[in-house]
Design an enzyme around this catalytic site. Structure first.
Site, short mmCIF file in Angstrom:
data_model
loop_
_atom_site.label_atom_id
_atom_site.label_comp_id
_atom_site.label_asym_id
_atom_site.label_seq_id
_atom_site.Cartn_x
_atom_site.Cartn_y
_atom_site.Cartn_z
N GLU A 135 3.29 6.75 31.64
CA GLU A 135 1.85 6.63 31.85
C GLU A 135 1.41 6.72 33.31
O GLU A 135 0.97 5.71 33.90
CB GLU A 135 1.36 5.30 31.29
CG GLU A 135 1.61 5.12 29.81
CD GLU A 135 1.02 3.80 29.28
OE1 GLU A 135 0.78 2.89 30.08
OE2 GLU A 135 0.82 3.71 28.07
N GLU A 171 4.80 5.37 22.08
CA GLU A 171 4.64 3.91 21.94
C GLU A 171 3.53 3.63 20.95
O GLU A 171 2.50 4.30 20.94
CB GLU A 171 4.21 3.25 23.27
CG GLU A 171 5.27 3.13 24.31
CD GLU A 171 4.77 2.48 25.61
OE1 GLU A 171 3.79 1.71 25.58
OE2 GLU A 171 5.36 2.78 26.66
C1 BGC Z 1 3.30 0.13 28.66
C2 BGC Z 1 4.22 -1.05 28.39
C3 BGC Z 1 3.43 -2.24 27.92
C4 BGC Z 1 2.64 -1.84 26.70
C5 BGC Z 1 1.82 -2.96 26.11
C6 BGC Z 1 2.27 0.32 27.58
O1 BGC Z 1 1.20 1.04 28.03
O2 BGC Z 1 4.05 1.30 28.79
O3 BGC Z 1 4.95 -1.31 29.53
O4 BGC Z 1 4.23 -3.35 27.65
O5 BGC Z 1 1.73 -0.83 27.07
O6 BGC Z 1 0.87 -3.41 27.00
#
Ligand code: BGC
Length: 455
Positions: free
Chosen positions: A163, A356
């Site tokens: 990101e 993610e």
């Molecule tokens: C990040 C993580 C973070 C997650 C939840 C993501 O955007 O890559 O490091 O823990 O968000 O906040």
């Protein structure tokens, strides 16, 4: 209703959030080590010093991920562990750790996926200007070379950085993450440019030096828009909000993804930011736009958008009491699973990986029956996957899905209270417990997603 053949089911975490061993085996201090030790910066003064102790407990963690059936484990490499000063002398012990971690993944039939940068980097480089110094791109290339030379005989999945927009936004634009000092807007754009250049040079190194043909991409920040209804007008309103600037903020998809995928900054941003944009040689864009194998999409929440009668668009607020995670910014809006990949694919025309997706809770504890019951996480993931399935059914090439996160970890400034993991960590004893969501995900993976339709 299985997912496409070859669809990859993964889970992800990041070095600073779980490794601990912050000052062990020659690791240098990172910007997050220093920042988290400053008073008032972190929830209850919590630090990453010990965290989930993944540095020592990785064999157990990999074994548990193997038991769940995780096919790909995305971890990040700590630059400060490998090059304590950021450049120059390599810390072999630090590099050895990632070597062992990769072997442990393979032993458990897990594809290791190495992300080279996840918000954290050597403090020594911050003192040399960090991402405000153009030289960072060469330092990052040097670091990439060290890691690639050591791991690429076994690792084929590489991510340059997590990101970029969230990194620059948090560190330089909002200034809530280290270095913690918001800079002037031209410097935000300078940091963004140097971040992009670092990404590009890193890919050049990966592609030329990797011993096995690499798969290269990166996770992009989650800023999806969802139309209020499926009318053409609302869809267009959501699409245009997702890819346009409304104010002088670089925090967006296009300021980062357009240079990577199209080799230029987006026109509306160029117009709006004007002379604040740094001067750079034209050759930079060639470097930044190295081909990527997929568009990595992190999705958690989003905004609902509708068209107005005047032909413009507006954001529709979530109603009072709308379903939410325990972090303020995650409202449950599972339709992002459909609309985000759809809009991104239409614009960038690359296969998508959901790099993610997940939700945090402060209600994950070990119950009297010895288990961690997290039905909200199961429901959250299932709803998103159903939307992702709708997208794949319509032909959008989504190649995989990674749950954030494999284990609980330090949620940056929000501390250990926010738990995202499939695996629960008792930080006092370091005991690991598979949450209900882990067993559910195991069954889902076994059926390649088909078990979703029979629930
Ligand atoms: C990040 C993580 C973070 C997650 C939840 C993501 O955007 O890559 O490091 O823990 O968000 O906040």
């Amino acid at each position: 209703m299985s997912f496409p053949d070859g669809f990859v089911w993964g889970a992800a975490q990041c070095s600073f959030q779980i490794e601990g061993a912050a000052f062990e085996d020659g690791k240098g201090p990172s910007i997050w080590d220093i920042f988290s030790h400053e008073s008032g910066k972190m929830f209850r003064g919590q630090t990453g010093d010990v965290s989930a102790d993944h540095y020592h407990r990785y064999p157990e963690d990999c074994r548990l991920l193997g038991e769940i059936g995780i096919q790909l484990y995305r971890f990040s490499v700590s630059w400060s562990r490998v090059l304590p000063e950021g450049t120059g002398k390599v810390n072999q012990k630090g590099l050895d750790f990632y070597d062992r971690l990769v072997n442990e993944c393979l032993k458990n039939n897990i594809r290791p996926c190495a992300c080279l940068f996840h918000f954290d980097y050597p403090y020594a480089l911050h003192l040399r200007g960090g991402f405000l110094n153009r030289d960072i791109s060469d330092w990052f290339a040097e670091y990439t070379k060290v890691v690639i030379d050591r791991l690429s005989d076994r690792v084929i999945d590489w991510m340059t950085m997590n990101e970029p927009a969230a990194f620059v936004g948090g560190a330089y634009e909002a200034g809530i993450n280290p270095p913690g000092i918001p800079v002037r807007f031209p410097d935000v754009l300078l940091a963004a440019h140097n971040t992009l250049l670092s990404h590009g040079k890193s890919i050049q190194v990966i592609r030329t030096r990797a011993k096995k043909k690499p798969i290269v991409g990166l996770p992009m920040v989650a800023l999806p828009r969802v139309p209020a209804t499926e009318s053409l007008k609302d869809i267009e309103a959501a699409r245009s909000r997702m890819f346009s600037f409304r104010n002088k903020r670089a925090f967006s998809y296009t300021w980062y993804a357009d240079p990577m995928f199209f080799g230029k900054y987006p026109e509306d941003g160029v117009k709006l930011f004007g002379r604040d944009i740094p001067k750079f040689p034209a050759s930079d864009m060639k470097i930044i736009s190295q081909p990527l194998d997929y568009f990595g999409l992190n999705i958690y929440s989003g905004q609902i958008v509708k068209a107005t009668l005047e032909g413009s668009s507006e954001s529709v607020p979530f109603p009072n009491g709308a379903p939410q995670g325990s972090t303020d910014w995650i409202f449950v809006l599972p339709e992002i699973g459909y609309w985000a990949p759809k809009f991104i694919y239409e614009r960038y025309q690359r296969p998508i990986v959901i790099t993610e997706n997940g939700i945090s809770s402060c209600l994950d504890w070990v119950h009297r029956d010895g288990r961690v019951h997290d039905p909200y996480r199961i429901d959250y993931i299932a709803r998103h996957l159903l939307n992702i399935k709708r997208a794949t059914d319509e032909g959008i090439p989504i190649q995989g899905y990674h749950v954030w996160a494999s284990t609980d970890g330090l949620e940056w400034t929000l501390g250990y209270k926010q738990r995202f993991g499939l695996i629960h960590i008792d930080y006092a004893t370091q005991k690991r417990t598979l949450k209900d969501s882990a067993f559910w995900y195991r069954d889902l993976i076994r059926s390649n997603g088909a078990s979703l339709s029979t629930e």
